[in-house]
Each structure stands twice: as C-alpha cells, then as structure tokens.
Design an enzyme around this catalytic site. Structure first.
Site, short mmCIF file in Angstrom:
data_model
loop_
_atom_site.label_atom_id
_atom_site.label_comp_id
_atom_site.label_asym_id
_atom_site.label_seq_id
_atom_site.Cartn_x
_atom_site.Cartn_y
_atom_site.Cartn_z
N ASP A 40 0.86 -1.18 0.00
CA ASP A 40 0.00 0.00 0.00
C ASP A 40 0.90 1.24 0.00
OD1 ASP A 40 0.99 0.16 2.54
OD2 ASP A 40 -0.89 -0.20 3.56
N ASP A 58 -8.09 -7.30 0.37
CA ASP A 58 -7.14 -7.54 1.47
C ASP A 58 -7.78 -7.07 2.76
OD1 ASP A 58 -5.54 -5.05 2.90
OD2 ASP A 58 -6.58 -4.49 1.06
#
Length: 381
Positions: free
Chosen positions: A96, A270
C-alpha cells in the site's frame, strides 16, 4: 505500460451474477481472481511461515509501506535485495502507499498540496510523506504491485470536502506516475476515491483511467459505512473501471463482503480481519463465527470446524486451542491464524468455482443462510 509488468487475463463471467473469473500475471508468478490477500504488515503475516502460506495456496500477500519505512527502513530492505528476498517470499507482493496509516494512526497531521505532515505513531517524531516519497519507498521495497499515494477522507465527509480531496488525489496520482522509477518491473495502481457520492466517484475514475494505470483500487470503503452503502458504491464504481485491468477493493475481508464484492465485479481484496480476530480467539467456520475462549468449549474435543481440512482442524481440538488462547500461548495464535487464513483462501476458491459454474448467486444464498447474514441484525466478525 498496460501490458507489463502486471497483466490481467479475463477468463469468464458468471451468467448468474456477472462476477469475473480471471488471472493476474506478475513478475513473481500468477494468481487466480477473485483473490484474498493475507496482510503481512511488517514483512510477515503474523505467526505464519511463508511455506505455510504457500501450503494454503496464497498467491499474493500485502505489506505496509508506512510500517516498513519506519521499521526496519526501506533502505535496509533494498540492501537485502528487496522485500521478496528479505522475507523469503517468491510469490507476488502488493504494497500500500502508506496513506491509510498516515490518516488513521497519526493524531497530528496537516495536509498540504505537497504531501502530509504527521507524527510517527511510535515515538512522536515529525514526518512528511508525499507522492514522490511513497514511490521512492515502494521502489526500494520492490513489490510487484505498488499503490498511488492518496488522501483517505474520513466517513462520513461533506460533499465539498470530498470534492477537494478527490481533486487532490488525482493530482497526486499523476505525480506518482512521474516519480515511479521502475515501471518495467513494478506495476502502479491508481486509487478511486469519492466516498458515497456517485458524481465524485465518476470524476475520480475518469481522472485516473485517463492516466492508464495497469490496475485500479477502490478506496475509501470499509471505513465505517453501512454495508448497503458499500454495496451501492461498488455497483456504480466498478463499471467505471476498465474491464481489462484488475480491480482491487481495499481493506475488505469479512466473508459476506468478499462474496458481495465479487458479485459486483471486484478481483482483489485484502484485510487484517482474519489474522486480527484470530489473536482474540475468534474463528471463521462453515457454520458462522466461533469464539473459542467461551466457557462452553472448555471440554469440547471436536475440531474448530468439522468441515475444514486445514492443519489446525486436522490435528487440534477446541478445548486445546481454548486453553492456549486463554494462557496467551503463541502456538494458539498460530493455530487460529492458520485456520482463519485457510478458511478465507478456501472461500475464494469456492467463489471462483461458483463463477466457473455460473452459480455464484446460489452459492451466496446458501452461504448467507448458513451464516445468518440474511437476518436483519446479522452479527459480523
């Protein structure tokens, strides 16, 4: 750029629901979609060995840019030969951008056009993260899929605030593309924002699709909004994204939301949910949630889930796992984590199978019925 290094292969759509079956190809192998990605925040999926993740057929895991930047430092990971070598994982990794952590962990933050000033949540030091810095860190980490640095507005947010935020996220996305140093072996995904406002989601998607990223994430969901809001936003957002690129719904991992997301055209998910709740002794089973610490399991010598073939369920009982969790034994957390991850990865395998056989709608009905998700006050995890 759209062909390399990340490529989406469409296989088929479910005639019953429109969900997509596909495959994503990366420099570290391919994985079938819809997929759930276990989260390895600090270059480890807590308590799990890479070999165990492979045994349960995880094709991709997620790691956190913000946390690895602070500890051990992206320079050390780079020196080790990148994240794959550092953590001994030779399959795909997604990182991320650090944006979500900056906005959720830091008490003090100041958003400017240049980037975000905030305090390190560990020691209070002043830090600054910008699109350029987020790219620099992720290029050093060497993940297969990187995420653009975006602003993560709170829920709920006023329309005008959200509009300014979306515009800034679009400008930051452009800066990320310019700063990205390794487009030949790392794919950069753009993130669609806009809260629950359809007009702003449209604007965000238009801006980002025009930049031709190899994949797109839907951000700003699973931040406290009701489920029906999330489903509604997905319904009008996923059709705005290119059909030949992967679509990633960030931060979603409850079984019902994975199924609902797949039905609405999402390919990747996720969430820390399965690993986090495992540490409290909460387990996902084919019959719903099971809180193993409850007194009623003290003398229960059955496996956690009699329909599960994971290592935990084949070898250990509820009574034993309850004892381990109650006494804070690390092995207990390993067993519950293993089971929950296996459960979700297996669930996604069942979802893919149902898409292949054009029966995902039926699968959802059966699953929701068994779990009690259809009830008005259905309890989630």
């Amino acid at each position: 750029m759209s062909q390399l290094p990340i490529r989406y292969e469409f296989i088929k759509s479910c005639k019953q629901t429109g969900a997509r079956l596909g495959r994503v190809h990366t420099p570290h192998g391919s994985f079938d979609t819809p997929v759930f990605m276990p989260v390895g925040t600090l270059a480890t999926v807590k308590t799990m060995a890479p070999e165990e993740l492979k045994a349960m057929e995880a094709g991709i895991i997620l790691s956190n840019t913000y946390h690895l930047w602070l500890r051990p430092g992206h320079d050390i990971v780079k020196e080790a030969g990148g994240l794959h070598k550092f953590m001994n994982w030779d399959r795909a990794i997604l990182t991320d951008s650090g944006g979500f952590q900056v906005f959720s962990l830091s008490e003090f933050r100041k958003i400017e056009e240049e980037g975000v000033h905030f305090r390190n949540h560990l020691n209070g030091d002043k830090l600054f993260l910008s699109p350029e810095k987020a790219m620099d860190i992720q290029n050093a980490l060497g993940s297969d899929i990187m995420m653009a640095f975006d602003e993560c507005p709170p829920y709920p947010a006023e329309y005008d605030y959200m509009k300014r935020s979306v515009e800034r996220t679009s400008r930051w996305a452009e800066r990320c593309l310019t700063a990205h140093q390794r487009p030949e072996d790392q794919g950069l995904f753009g993130i669609i924002q806009g809260g629950e406002y359809e007009e702003l989601r449209k604007q965000s998607a238009k801006d980002l699709v025009s930049l031709d990223f190899p994949g797109y994430a839907i951000g700003g969901l699973s931040v406290g909004e009701p489920k029906d809001v999330m489903n509604r936003v997905l319904e009008f957002t996923t059709p705005l994204l290119p059909a030949d690129k992967p679509r990633y719904l960030m931060g979603v991992g409850s079984p019902d939301s994975l199924i609902d997301g797949a039905i609405r055209g999402v390919d990747m998910f996720d969430c820390v949910l399965p690993t986090r709740i495992a540490r409290n002794g909460t387990l996902m089973t084919s019959e719903g949630r099971l809180v193993v610490k409850n007194a009623k399991y003290e003398r229960d010598f059955r496996p956690i889930d009699e329909n599960c073939d994971c290592y935990t369920c084949k070898n250990y009982t509820r009574a034993y796992i309850r004892h381990l969790i109650k006494t804070n034994e690390t092995f207990g957390i390993r067993l519950t984590t293993y089971h929950n991850l296996h459960f979700l990865l297996k669930l996604m395998e069942q979802v893919r199978e149902a898409i292949r056989e054009d029966r995902l709608g039926d699968f959802k009905e059966e699953f929701f019925e068994r779990y009690g998700f259809n009830e008005p006050n259905a309890k989630n995890f």
